[in-house]
Design a protein around this motif. Sequence first.
Motif, PDB file in Angstrom:
ATOM      1  N   CYS A 191       0.834  -1.211   0.000  1.00  0.00           N
ATOM      2  CA  CYS A 191       0.000   0.000   0.000  1.00  0.00           C
ATOM      3  C   CYS A 191       0.863   1.252   0.000  1.00  0.00           C
ATOM      4  CB  CYS A 191      -0.911  -0.003   1.240  1.00  0.00           C
ATOM      5  SG  CYS A 191      -2.483  -0.814   0.958  1.00  0.00           S
ATOM      6  N   SER A 192       1.881   1.244   0.837  1.00  0.00           N
ATOM      7  CA  SER A 192       2.772   2.399   0.934  1.00  0.00           C
ATOM      8  C   SER A 192       3.414   2.703  -0.410  1.00  0.00           C
ATOM      9  CB  SER A 192       3.847   2.135   1.987  1.00  0.00           C
ATOM     10  OG  SER A 192       4.764   3.206   2.063  1.00  0.00           O
ATOM     11  N   ASN A 193       3.842   1.659  -1.116  1.00  0.00           N
ATOM     12  CA  ASN A 193       4.461   1.853  -2.433  1.00  0.00           C
ATOM     13  C   ASN A 193       3.467   2.448  -3.423  1.00  0.00           C
ATOM     14  OD1 ASN A 193       6.934   0.849  -1.590  1.00  0.00           O
ATOM     15  ND2 ASN A 193       6.443  -1.254  -2.171  1.00  0.00           N
ATOM     16  N   ASN A 194       2.199   2.045  -3.335  1.00  0.00           N
ATOM     17  CA  ASN A 194       1.185   2.592  -4.235  1.00  0.00           C
ATOM     18  C   ASN A 194       0.925   4.068  -3.966  1.00  0.00           C
ATOM     19  OD1 ASN A 194      -0.691   0.600  -6.097  1.00  0.00           O
ATOM     20  ND2 ASN A 194       0.491  -0.508  -4.557  1.00  0.00           N
ATOM     21  N   PHE A 195       0.874   4.433  -2.689  1.00  0.00           N
ATOM     22  CA  PHE A 195       0.639   5.847  -2.359  1.00  0.00           C
ATOM     23  C   PHE A 195       1.818   6.717  -2.785  1.00  0.00           C
ATOM     24  CE2 PHE A 195      -2.953   4.347  -0.022  1.00  0.00           C
ATOM     25  CZ  PHE A 195      -3.823   5.437   0.004  1.00  0.00           C
ATOM     26  N   LYS A 196       3.027   6.150  -2.731  1.00  0.00           N
ATOM     27  CA  LYS A 196       4.195   6.915  -3.197  1.00  0.00           C
ATOM     28  C   LYS A 196       4.141   7.155  -4.696  1.00  0.00           C
ATOM     29  CE  LYS A 196       7.212   5.323   0.525  1.00  0.00           C
ATOM     30  NZ  LYS A 196       8.304   4.396   0.914  1.00  0.00           N
ATOM     31  N   GLN A 197       3.369   6.330  -5.410  1.00  0.00           N
ATOM     32  CA  GLN A 197       3.205   6.502  -6.852  1.00  0.00           C
ATOM     33  C   GLN A 197       2.054   7.443  -7.189  1.00  0.00           C
ATOM     34  OE1 GLN A 197       5.321   5.210  -9.117  1.00  0.00           O
ATOM     35  NE2 GLN A 197       6.497   4.415  -7.386  1.00  0.00           N
ATOM     36  N   GLY A 198       1.401   8.004  -6.161  1.00  0.00           N
ATOM     37  CA  GLY A 198       0.368   9.012  -6.408  1.00  0.00           C
ATOM     38  C   GLY A 198      -1.062   8.511  -6.313  1.00  0.00           C
ATOM     39  N   PHE A 199      -1.279   7.255  -5.955  1.00  0.00           N
ATOM     40  CA  PHE A 199      -2.649   6.742  -5.829  1.00  0.00           C
ATOM     41  C   PHE A 199      -3.311   7.291  -4.569  1.00  0.00           C
ATOM     42  CE2 PHE A 199      -0.575   3.720  -8.615  1.00  0.00           C
ATOM     43  CZ  PHE A 199      -1.560   3.432  -9.563  1.00  0.00           C
ATOM     44  N   LYS A 200      -4.629   7.488  -4.644  1.00  0.00           N
ATOM     45  CA  LYS A 200      -5.377   8.031  -3.507  1.00  0.00           C
ATOM     46  C   LYS A 200      -5.989   6.945  -2.636  1.00  0.00           C
ATOM     47  CE  LYS A 200      -4.642  12.271  -4.732  1.00  0.00           C
ATOM     48  NZ  LYS A 200      -5.703  13.146  -5.250  1.00  0.00           N
ATOM     49  N   SER A 201      -6.022   5.714  -3.159  1.00  0.00           N
ATOM     50  CA  SER A 201      -6.533   4.600  -2.360  1.00  0.00           C
ATOM     51  C   SER A 201      -5.868   3.312  -2.854  1.00  0.00           C
ATOM     52  CB  SER A 201      -8.050   4.469  -2.472  1.00  0.00           C
ATOM     53  OG  SER A 201      -8.418   4.072  -3.777  1.00  0.00           O
ATOM     54  N   ALA A 202      -5.847   2.333  -1.975  1.00  0.00           N
ATOM     55  CA  ALA A 202      -5.271   1.036  -2.334  1.00  0.00           C
ATOM     56  C   ALA A 202      -5.974  -0.028  -1.509  1.00  0.00           C
ATOM     57  CB  ALA A 202      -3.772   1.006  -2.064  1.00  0.00           C
ATOM     58  N   SER A 203      -6.346  -1.117  -2.171  1.00  0.00           N
ATOM     59  CA  SER A 203      -7.026  -2.207  -1.468  1.00  0.00           C
ATOM     60  C   SER A 203      -6.542  -3.528  -2.026  1.00  0.00           C
ATOM     61  CB  SER A 203      -8.545  -2.081  -1.637  1.00  0.00           C
ATOM     62  OG  SER A 203      -8.884  -1.959  -3.015  1.00  0.00           O
ATOM     63  N   PHE A 204      -6.013  -4.374  -1.141  1.00  0.00           N
ATOM     64  CA  PHE A 204      -5.421  -5.640  -1.567  1.00  0.00           C
ATOM     65  C   PHE A 204      -5.887  -6.777  -0.664  1.00  0.00           C
ATOM     66  CE2 PHE A 204      -2.017  -2.436  -2.469  1.00  0.00           C
ATOM     67  CZ  PHE A 204      -2.164  -2.437  -3.844  1.00  0.00           C
ATOM     68  N   TYR A 205      -5.761  -7.981  -1.214  1.00  0.00           N
ATOM     69  CA  TYR A 205      -5.914  -9.175  -0.396  1.00  0.00           C
ATOM     70  C   TYR A 205      -4.896 -10.196  -0.868  1.00  0.00           C
ATOM     71  CZ  TYR A 205      -8.055 -12.065  -4.049  1.00  0.00           C
ATOM     72  OH  TYR A 205      -8.257 -12.804  -5.187  1.00  0.00           O
ATOM     73  N   GLU A 206      -4.556 -11.119   0.012  1.00  0.00           N
ATOM     74  CA  GLU A 206      -3.645 -12.202  -0.364  1.00  0.00           C
ATOM     75  C   GLU A 206      -3.999 -13.443   0.428  1.00  0.00           C
ATOM     76  OE1 GLU A 206       1.099 -13.487  -0.436  1.00  0.00           O
ATOM     77  OE2 GLU A 206       0.541 -11.367  -0.267  1.00  0.00           O
ATOM     78  N   ILE A 207      -4.002 -14.579  -0.264  1.00  0.00           N
ATOM     79  CA  ILE A 207      -4.186 -15.879   0.380  1.00  0.00           C
ATOM     80  C   ILE A 207      -2.847 -16.597   0.297  1.00  0.00           C
ATOM     81  CG2 ILE A 207      -5.470 -18.045   0.393  1.00  0.00           C
ATOM     82  CD1 ILE A 207      -7.669 -16.593  -1.215  1.00  0.00           C
ATOM     83  N   GLY A 208      -2.262 -16.899   1.431  1.00  0.00           N
ATOM     84  CA  GLY A 208      -0.936 -17.518   1.385  1.00  0.00           C
ATOM     85  C   GLY A 208      -0.510 -18.103   2.708  1.00  0.00           C
ATOM     86  N   LYS A 209       0.709 -18.650   2.693  1.00  0.00           N
ATOM     87  CA  LYS A 209       1.258 -19.317   3.869  1.00  0.00           C
ATOM     88  C   LYS A 209       1.857 -18.305   4.823  1.00  0.00           C
ATOM     89  CE  LYS A 209       2.606 -23.662   1.607  1.00  0.00           C
ATOM     90  NZ  LYS A 209       3.762 -24.493   1.206  1.00  0.00           N
ATOM     91  N   VAL A 210       1.699 -18.585   6.112  1.00  0.00           N
ATOM     92  CA  VAL A 210       2.474 -17.916   7.151  1.00  0.00           C
ATOM     93  C   VAL A 210       3.031 -19.012   8.061  1.00  0.00           C
ATOM     94  CG1 VAL A 210       1.109 -15.797   7.067  1.00  0.00           C
ATOM     95  CG2 VAL A 210       0.507 -17.598   8.698  1.00  0.00           C
ATOM     96  N   PHE A 211       3.997 -18.636   8.885  1.00  0.00           N
ATOM     97  CA  PHE A 211       4.694 -19.611   9.724  1.00  0.00           C
ATOM     98  C   PHE A 211       4.628 -19.177  11.178  1.00  0.00           C
ATOM     99  CE2 PHE A 211       6.386 -19.623   5.517  1.00  0.00           C
ATOM    100  CZ  PHE A 211       6.638 -20.948   5.221  1.00  0.00           C
ATOM    101  N   ASP A 212       4.553 -20.162  12.085  1.00  0.00           N
ATOM    102  CA  ASP A 212       4.650 -19.813  13.495  1.00  0.00           C
ATOM    103  C   ASP A 212       6.111 -19.904  13.926  1.00  0.00           C
ATOM    104  OD1 ASP A 212       5.275 -22.480  13.842  1.00  0.00           O
ATOM    105  OD2 ASP A 212       3.370 -23.030  14.761  1.00  0.00           O
ATOM    106  N   GLU A 213       6.371 -19.714  15.214  1.00  0.00           N
ATOM    107  CA  GLU A 213       7.750 -19.666  15.679  1.00  0.00           C
ATOM    108  C   GLU A 213       8.472 -20.998  15.490  1.00  0.00           C
ATOM    109  OE1 GLU A 213       6.810 -20.548  20.406  1.00  0.00           O
ATOM    110  OE2 GLU A 213       7.644 -18.610  19.781  1.00  0.00           O
ATOM    111  N   ASN A 214       7.708 -22.113  15.383  1.00  0.00           N
ATOM    112  CA  ASN A 214       8.317 -23.433  15.151  1.00  0.00           C
ATOM    113  C   ASN A 214       8.346 -23.802  13.674  1.00  0.00           C
ATOM    114  OD1 ASN A 214       8.768 -24.082  17.932  1.00  0.00           O
ATOM    115  ND2 ASN A 214       6.547 -24.365  18.124  1.00  0.00           N
ATOM    116  N   ARG A 215       8.053 -22.820  12.818  1.00  0.00           N
ATOM    117  CA  ARG A 215       8.068 -22.943  11.362  1.00  0.00           C
ATOM    118  C   ARG A 215       6.978 -23.873  10.843  1.00  0.00           C
ATOM    119  NH1 ARG A 215      13.697 -23.525   8.022  1.00  0.00           N
ATOM    120  NH2 ARG A 215      12.690 -24.947   6.611  1.00  0.00           N
ATOM    121  N   ASN A 216       5.892 -24.028  11.625  1.00  0.00           N
ATOM    122  CA  ASN A 216       4.732 -24.753  11.137  1.00  0.00           C
ATOM    123  C   ASN A 216       3.935 -23.843  10.211  1.00  0.00           C
ATOM    124  OD1 ASN A 216       5.252 -27.101  12.717  1.00  0.00           O
ATOM    125  ND2 ASN A 216       4.489 -26.009  14.510  1.00  0.00           N
TER     126      ASN A 216
END
Length: 773
Positions: free
Chosen positions: A544-569
């Motif tokens: 979002c920050s990168n989009n606003f630096k390019q002059g956009f007035k709004s930004a809305s995103f979503y992502e479906i993906g992996k995240v990891f816990d502290e044990n790398r699960n």
Amino acid sequence: MIVTRRWLEEYIDISKISTKEICKTLNSIGLEVDSVEEIRIASGVVVGKVLEKVKHPDADKLNVCQVDIGKEVVQIVCGAKNVDAGQIVPVAVVGCKLGEDFKIKKAKLRGVESNGMICSSTEIGLPKLNDGILPLDESIGELVIGKELNEYKLLNDDIIEIELTANRGDCLSIHGIARELSAFYNLPIIEHEKNLDNNELGIGQFLEVECESSVDSSLIFKAIDFTDFKLPVLHKIRVGLIDEYKENDISDAISYSTHANGVILNAYASNKADKLNDLSVLHIKKDKDGFDKVYGKELLSTICVEHQKIDNEDTTYILEASYINPEKLSRKVFEAKKKTGEIYYRASRGSEPNIKHGVDCFTTFISKFGAKIYNGAEAFVEDIETIYLDINIDKINSIIGQETPKAEIENILNALGFEVKEGLNNVFSIQVPLYRHDIKNIADVTEEIVRIIGIDNIKAKPLAIDEVNRVNKTSNDLIKKNKIRSKAIENGFFETVTYVFTNKENLQKYKFPTVKEELDILNPIVNELNTFRTTILLNLVEACSNNFKQGFKSASFYEIGKVFDENRNETFKISFIFSGAKEQESFLNAGKPVNIDFFEFAKKILNSVGKFELEPMQTIENSFVHPYQNANILIDGKNAGFISKLHPSVANEFDLPDTFIAEIDFEAIKNDLIKAKTTSKFQASRKDLSVVVPKDMPYSKIRNVITLIEDANIKQFNLIDTYSDEKLGNNESLTIRFVLQNDEKTLDDEDITTTMNKILEKLNNELSIGLRD
């Protein structure tokens, strides 16, 4: 990795195998050949002997030499500084063609006739060894005056450059490549005799090494007198092929031996060692970052990380052979962001752990050429843990895809240096060679077998397809993911795909959990992506920050993906972000669209993932969450994630306006079939109920009680208002709106009253709450 055919022949008999066939074999066993170069000295370059050298009468920098080239003695004018009488040198005779536009002719230089040219190494196609001519010796073969140099096989060599993958540190030596060819061709490795020219003194009379017990490296030290040592020209040429020749016989001998045998060697001049009476003393200890360092009068080296240049400033040197576990070394270098030298490339990929063999080979090698070795050695050798694997032959064959005889598998593994013992139930117990740092499991072992069999020798089989039920968790998750994608796009979100890596310092800064240090990335692709992500939100905020630096007035995103816990699960999350204006500029908003608010954002999320409920967060675990505009997302009464406004201080750091975020457990989102239900054709009634409840009573309790009421007339209810004043004290008023409707008739006043009384009675009995006065 550079090898030459003639150098390989010192380790394995490949006289009956062409260079082309060797290259084909190397490619087939996973050692990709990057280039092949043939060194062939031009016809007309012969062995000559300088009989006489006198100064040119009219030129200070020229010499007039009388050179014996076998059939005759010719006069050659030479400008090289190092030419001298008595030297055996390469001579290009008149008529020799050294290049397309370089033909040797009779000439006069400053009035003196010259018939030929005494050549440097580069002029006959060899690596640069000096700034003058190339003195020859019998390391290339018996020197016969007048014999053409293209008849000396050791000089006319084939240079093969191999592109190695990072896991094949065992092949970073001539011996390692020979070991691979030995396994493929079933040829024995040539054993070299170890004969030393020993000094009369023992090492204890010259050297003392003080080594801390905490040092991780395995080390062997020898003392060597290099007074009469001279490195032959053949070995200088080979060093020039693999590295820049340094005109330092000791340094080049170490480069030669390290490249030949794979053991990391270094040398320290005795005058740089600390002195205790008549002893030279070295101190081996760890620095504050955990690196093993060698000290004399000053820091001499960081073992296996950075070695200082070896200068010709003494005649007696202390030889060091070293080994350290490559994984441990790589982790330390990464964590400390340590500057490394050239030797780290070899050490981090796994050098040869048999350092005694390396010391024996080096001392035997230099003994032949004048060096004298002190008796004995100082050794500090760590026990290296040996890996044992039990591998099932049936499992190996299932991975390969065809039946490979048990005896063939055993022969291949034995040829590659594995120790194989046959067990019960078609199982081999194997001991992995210490130099194979990359072998961890049965898949790695199978890869070794496939390499030697040859992938081209494994028969292709048609894919067997059995008709089975294709509906499973994977397919259901894909269907769910595609539904959510469609809904999210309908609600104005754009899909992003970001790295599963992120910046560890930023995770810690904003109080997100991080993967345990011992489970983290060893070699990140860049420093900015140096850990596994434990949230997708940091990536989305940066986007979002990168989009606003390019002059956009709004930004809305979503992502479906992996995240990891502290044990790398791993777990799957879906994350949303909406920043700035909720709509485009238009006539309807007078060109001044307002920013999105919490409820607008929550509605978009609900439309994207389905029904959920909200409850205030009791604890805030990261710095992204706004202290007052936040909520846990509940699905079927279980916490599935959170929704929040981005904390103003964080938004300010990223130059963002009002921004809202949400992260939800993908598994918690429902994917149930939507069942069609009949809709009542009778009018619905809306009734508001204001009840007084303690301020510390969560609305969820009230909601749960109402949900359990068995009354078909209650179609929907929602909290629409909260109110408190001084009269209410520690209580507050909650207004709940009910939608009442019957499927068979229009509700009359009595029906509505009965339902509302049932609700009040239940609330009073279960929670002791009632109507507001």
